[in-house]
Motif scaffolding. Structure first.
Motif, short mmCIF file in Angstrom:
data_model
loop_
_atom_site.label_atom_id
_atom_site.label_comp_id
_atom_site.label_asym_id
_atom_site.label_seq_id
_atom_site.Cartn_x
_atom_site.Cartn_y
_atom_site.Cartn_z
N GLY B 52 -6.00 0.89 -15.85
CA GLY B 52 -4.71 0.99 -15.16
C GLY B 52 -4.78 1.37 -13.70
N LYS B 53 -5.99 1.58 -13.17
CA LYS B 53 -6.14 1.96 -11.75
C LYS B 53 -6.98 0.90 -11.02
N ILE B 54 -6.71 0.74 -9.74
CA ILE B 54 -7.51 -0.18 -8.94
C ILE B 54 -8.87 0.47 -8.74
N SER B 55 -9.90 -0.14 -9.32
CA SER B 55 -11.21 0.51 -9.22
C SER B 55 -12.04 -0.09 -8.11
N LYS B 56 -11.78 -1.37 -7.77
CA LYS B 56 -12.58 -1.97 -6.69
C LYS B 56 -11.86 -3.17 -6.10
N ILE B 57 -11.99 -3.29 -4.78
CA ILE B 57 -11.49 -4.47 -4.08
C ILE B 57 -12.67 -5.01 -3.29
N GLY B 58 -13.06 -6.28 -3.55
CA GLY B 58 -14.24 -6.80 -2.86
C GLY B 58 -14.51 -8.22 -3.28
N ALA B 162 6.21 11.31 -10.79
CA ALA B 162 7.01 10.98 -9.59
C ALA B 162 7.89 12.17 -9.24
N PRO B 163 8.07 12.47 -7.95
CA PRO B 163 8.91 13.61 -7.56
C PRO B 163 10.35 13.43 -8.01
N ARG B 164 11.04 14.53 -8.13
CA ARG B 164 12.46 14.48 -8.49
C ARG B 164 13.28 13.96 -7.30
N THR B 165 14.31 13.21 -7.61
CA THR B 165 15.22 12.72 -6.57
C THR B 165 16.65 12.96 -7.04
N ILE B 166 17.57 12.98 -6.08
CA ILE B 166 18.99 13.11 -6.45
C ILE B 166 19.85 12.22 -5.57
N LYS B 167 20.92 11.72 -6.14
CA LYS B 167 21.83 10.84 -5.40
C LYS B 167 22.94 11.65 -4.75
N LEU B 367 10.17 7.48 -2.07
CA LEU B 367 10.22 8.04 -3.42
C LEU B 367 9.14 9.11 -3.61
N GLY B 368 8.34 9.34 -2.58
CA GLY B 368 7.28 10.35 -2.67
C GLY B 368 6.14 9.95 -3.57
N ILE B 369 5.88 8.63 -3.68
CA ILE B 369 4.82 8.16 -4.58
C ILE B 369 3.81 7.32 -3.83
N ASP B 370 3.75 7.46 -2.51
CA ASP B 370 2.86 6.60 -1.72
C ASP B 370 1.39 6.95 -1.89
N ASP B 371 1.10 8.10 -2.50
CA ASP B 371 -0.30 8.38 -2.81
C ASP B 371 -0.75 7.61 -4.05
N ARG B 372 0.18 7.03 -4.78
CA ARG B 372 -0.17 6.34 -6.03
C ARG B 372 0.04 4.83 -5.97
N VAL B 373 1.06 4.38 -5.24
CA VAL B 373 1.43 2.97 -5.24
C VAL B 373 1.85 2.53 -3.84
N GLY B 374 2.17 1.25 -3.69
CA GLY B 374 2.70 0.75 -2.43
C GLY B 374 1.67 0.05 -1.56
N SER B 375 0.41 0.12 -1.94
CA SER B 375 -0.62 -0.63 -1.22
C SER B 375 -1.76 -0.89 -2.19
N LEU B 376 -2.60 -1.85 -1.83
CA LEU B 376 -3.76 -2.12 -2.67
C LEU B 376 -4.95 -1.34 -2.09
N GLU B 377 -5.24 -0.23 -2.76
CA GLU B 377 -6.37 0.61 -2.34
C GLU B 377 -7.06 1.12 -3.59
#
Lengths: 434, 451
Positions: B52-58, B162-167, B367-377
């Motif tokens: 479930g995690k990106i382990s390698k890009i190459g 994921a961090p808590r959010t409120i509307k 959403l405070g989740i950029d350490d986990r998703v949003g790019s291929l790393e």
């Protein structure tokens, strides 16, 4: 005292002048669009060609066209020319602010009001018009909505200061073919209520149509007698005469497969010259529509499937599936403030089966033919109206910019409230400092 | 079979269900043009996802045994698209009974059977923010969901960690619902500000009372008693503590400015504006505050407070240094966010890279989740979308969508009927006619406006 008057005049002039100077005017005359890739739609593409505009018309197109001495030359090197895009169903000009009923002029009271003309209510000064036409959508059929016969739709160009200046020579009454199914998740009626309502509406529709036929016969008979007598004044019936006589096509809004089938049967039985509009489940009835030879206006392409168990991309594919089955298909956005997205609706139809060429036709020459104005609009040909736009590339791609728009030979300024806000606020002054 | 064994088996099978639903996958997506978002574009590159995690890009990567192989030759690979404003996958949107409903949570109303989730996947969208509606000045807490379509367990949709959010909501919606519909404050934009200041003040008192109690309760001779527990004030106190990100429905520049002032006064820093149609007018202030903006590509004029909008909003905000995303707020639009982002190439000449950030790393930041998703790393979640052409082209078709390494959408294998539990009572003649403006921000408030 005199000094104060001078001062006042000076102040007033300064207040007034910028207001007058705000909106650029369209420019008219003789134009030579040179070195262009001319996508005629009906006669292929002319490379490195010239297109001459005179008196609102396309005077000539070709590679060896002489540039008239009185022409304003627009060098179109690296650019492409397309016929203006036609949105075959929208509400532009009939609505200003969606949530405010006071600015909605497309839905009059009454079930049977074909005499209500959208052309009457179109606001030539709507802020929505410049915002949309700068994207190359030059023309649109504007639709009434409401009951079974909600009014008369009109084809307008998105330039002009009066409805008559905007009118593009086609109008037609709309029939909302009664819906036999549930209309959405908010439709809480029981199955029985739905069935009864639909039956009642269908019989009302047929009765009105038959009454209009009878009215037209009386009118003809009285005319034949020639003593100047006319039938009693019924504006609804009057409005329907050209349509029941078969002189003009009628628009029939119909979407569900079952309703499309019933609508085909009705128009064939009564020999009605019909254009179907909506037709969101047309793919389910594509062969029947092709066999009946009924032209179709469909869209928006960018919408969800009509049923929860249909393919996710069914609405994208619908137009192409009908076109491949042999149906004449034009596209509409059904929108008002964002009919500028017409080329993107066409682009999605292209990607999901229709192909680029046919999708381009579906927003140019096909609607022009359906509306009987293909001698004026829908392609770049000598003798047609100079209603066209000039781009940096494929108009379906968002990376393409529109560089010029001409409507009826008017060179339209490429500005709108939205571009002005961009100019003002990209680098706001003052910034955060007070 | 004795009872104990039966129970054990039952328990084991339950755990199995849970384990299966949260399962992760191995897949290698070969030889595509990889749009990493944060590290440029890589041609003819493989992306390997393990557990479930990106382990390698190459290039020429070795795949572990059992990993799925997908040939992306000639195709474009990008991170799963993220929608910072959506209402799919939830069964209720508005708890429109009070101007402040901080005690409710959309995560309690998740609907894994919503076919909209599949349709979003078919547009390359792997994560959406299941927001509470905009009826209340302070609405409910909202869940960030992963599109694990196929699960029947609601809580499997929640993005763990994921961090808590409120509307929050400003302007016409709360004033119409409460001032107009229920004849209570707020009826005006003044009232909306008052609701925030009251709520934050009460929340601060509550927080201080608990802080005082907690600091002293173990001390010898302390005679104080615990303050009365209040779920609404708990949530507001957590906003003040910085534990919850505010996502505020907003349109006009003045109200956007107002909320920034209120937040400054109460020391609240985590602030994302939603819709924010007139954000471009206060872009310098947004940038200075560090507030972010989640906007429509081109929606306007559907109500008065969006009449003075411009499709150049995203570009102006971006150029002024505001972290900006493009959202859907619609079960229709969420299916082509890549196209919505592409409109910024036209309206304001953003670069392709900037346009792609609007639907990937930028909403992830919001959403405070950029350490986990949003790019291929390497190390990030295995959420990937594959397109037939560059995703900003109108001709691009999403072909494969992967969540946590598991293929959740594959155009090659896409049966028409993707409902999980077809309702046997559903009338098959139901036709959802095209509804102009199908946003669900005001869903569940209709009863207030019936004539």
């Amino acid at each position: 005292m005199r000094k104060i008057v001078y001062l006042l005049v000076f102040v007033l002039l300064n207040l007034v002048q910028p207001v007058f100077g705000q909106n650029a005017k369209a420019d008219y005359g003789v134009f030579a669009l040179t070195n262009a890739e001319i996508v005629t739609v009906t006669n292929g593409t002319v490379q490195n060609g010239t297109l001459i505009i005179r008196d609102g018309m396309i005077e000539s197109i070709g590679t060896s066209v002489e540039i008239p001495s009185d022409a304003k030359v627009i060098d179109c090197s690296g650019l492409q020319i397309y016929p203006g895009m036609i949105d075959a169903g929208s509400r532009i000009g009939l609505i200003e602010v969606g949530s405010d009923a006071r600015t909605r002029d497309y839905n009059e009271i009454g079930d049977v009001i074909p005499q209500m003309k959208t052309l009457t209510a179109v606001n030539p000064n709507s802020a929505l018009i410049p915002v949309n036409r700068v994207s190359g959508v030059t023309t649109s059929l504007i639709m009434p909505s409401g009951g079974i016969f909600p009014g008369t739709a009109s084809l307008i160009n998105l330039h002009g200061y009066t409805p008559d200046q905007m009118y593009a020579d086609f109008e037609s009454i709309l029939i909302n073919f009664p819906v036999t199914g549930r209309r959405g998740r908010w439709d809480r009626r029981s199955d029985d209520e739905i069935k009864k309502q639909a039956e009642k509406n269908i019989s009302e529709m047929k009765e009105v149509w038959n009454s209009a036929k009878a009215y037209a016969r009386i009118d003809s008979a009285l005319k034949a007698e020639g003593n100047g007598e006319r039938p009693d004044y019924y504006p609804e019936m009057e409005a329907m005469m050209p349509y029941v006589r078969g002189e003009k096509p009628v628009l029939v809004e119909v979407n569900a497969a079952k309703d499309i089938k019933a609508a085909i049967a009705w128009v064939e039985e009564n020999d009605i010259d019909a254009i179907f509009i909506g037709v969101s489940e047309g793919w389910r009835m594509a062969d029947e529509l092709a066999k009946a030879g009924i032209p179709v206006i469909t869209g928006p392409v960018l919408s969800t499937p009509t049923r929860s168990y249909d393919n996710y991309d069914q609405a994208y594919a619908n137009a192409g599936m009908m076109q491949k089955a042999g149906v004449q298909v034009a596209l509409r956005t059904g929108d008002a403030e964002n009919i500028r997205n017409l080329p993107y609706n066409a682009g999605f139809a292209a990607a999901y089966g229709m192909g680029r060429e046919e999708a381009l036709k579906a927003i140019t020459i096909v609607p022009a033919r359906i509306f009987g104005v293909d001698d004026q609009l829908g392609s770049l040909e000598e003798g047609k109206k100079a209603t066209l736009f000039i781009t940096t590339g494929d108009p379906f791609e968002t990376s393409t910019d529109v560089r010029h728009v001409f409507i009826d030979g008017w060179n339209i300024p490429l500005e709108s409230r939205q571009t002005k806000l961009y100019d003002e606020f990209l680098e706001r002054s003052p910034g955060v400092e007070k | 079979m004795n009872m104990k064994l039966l129970l054990t088996l039952l328990f084991a099978s339950l755990t199995l269900v849970v384990a299966k639903a949260q399962e992760t996958g191995d897949i290698i997506i070969r030889n595509g043009t990889v749009l990493t978002i944060t590290n440029g574009t890589l041609e003819n590159t493989d992306v390997l996802i393990r557990d479930g995690k990106i382990s390698k890009i190459g290039t020429d990567l070795k795949a572990p045994n059992g990993a799925k192989e997908y040939d992306a030759t000639g195709k474009f690979v990008m991170p799963g698209i993220i929608d910072a404003h959506s209402h799919i996958g939830i069964d209720a949107v508005n708890e429109a009974t009070s101007p402040v409903t901080a005690e409710v949570f959309t995560g309690d109303a998740l609907d894994p059977l919503d076919v909209s989730i599949y349709r979003a996947l078919a547009g390359g969208v792997t994560i959406s923010h299941a927001l509470h509606g905009s009826a209340n000045a302070i609405g409910g807490e909202s869940e960030t969901i992963k599109h694990r379509y196929g699960t029947v367990n609601p809580s499997d949709l929640a993005m763990e960690g994921a961090p808590r959010t409120i509307k929050f909501a400003l302007g016409e919606n709360p004033t119409r619902v409460h001032g107009g519909g229920s004849n209570i404050v707020p009826r005006t934009r003044m009232g909306v500000e008052a609701v925030f200041r009251n709520a934050f003040s009460e929340g601060r008192e509550y927080m201080e009372a608990w802080d005082e109690y907690n600091a002293n309760k173990d001390k010898k001779g302390y005679t104080g008693i615990a303050p009365e527990y209040n779920r609404r004030l708990e949530t507001i106190a957590d906003i003040l503590r910085g534990d919850i990100i505010i996502h505020c429905h907003s349109y006009r520049a003045d109200e956007i400015y107002m909320l920034m002032q209120v937040c400054k006064d109460f020391g609240v820093k985590k602030l994302v504006f939603q819709h924010v149609n007139e954000g471009f007018k206060v872009a310098p202030e947004l940038a200075e505050f560090g507030a972010m903006a989640s906007v429509f590509s081109d929606w306007w004029a559907y109500k008065f407070e969006v009449y003075y909008s411009t499709a150049y909003n995203a570009a102006i905000l971006t150029r002024n240094g505001v972290v900006t995303s493009i959202n859907s707020d619609s079960g229709e639009l969420i299916r082509h966010l890549y196209h919505e982002a592409a409109k910024t190439l036209k309206y304001g000449d953003l670069s392709e890279e900037e346009a792609l950030k609007l639907i990937t790393i930028n909403p992830a930041k919001q959403l405070g989740i950029d350490d986990r998703v949003g790019s291929l790393e390497e190390g990030k979640d295995g959420d990937v979308a594959v397109f037939s052409a560059h995703p900003l082209s109108i001709y691009a078709i999403p072909e494969l969508t992967v969540v946590d390494g598991i293929v959740r959408f594959d155009r090659e294998n896409d049966p028409a009927d993707m409902r999980i539990y077809p309702d046997p009572e559903e009338d098959i003649e139901v036709i959802l006619s095209h509804e102009h403006r199908s946003d669900r921000c005001m869903q569940d408030t209709e009863f207030l406006f019936q004539q």
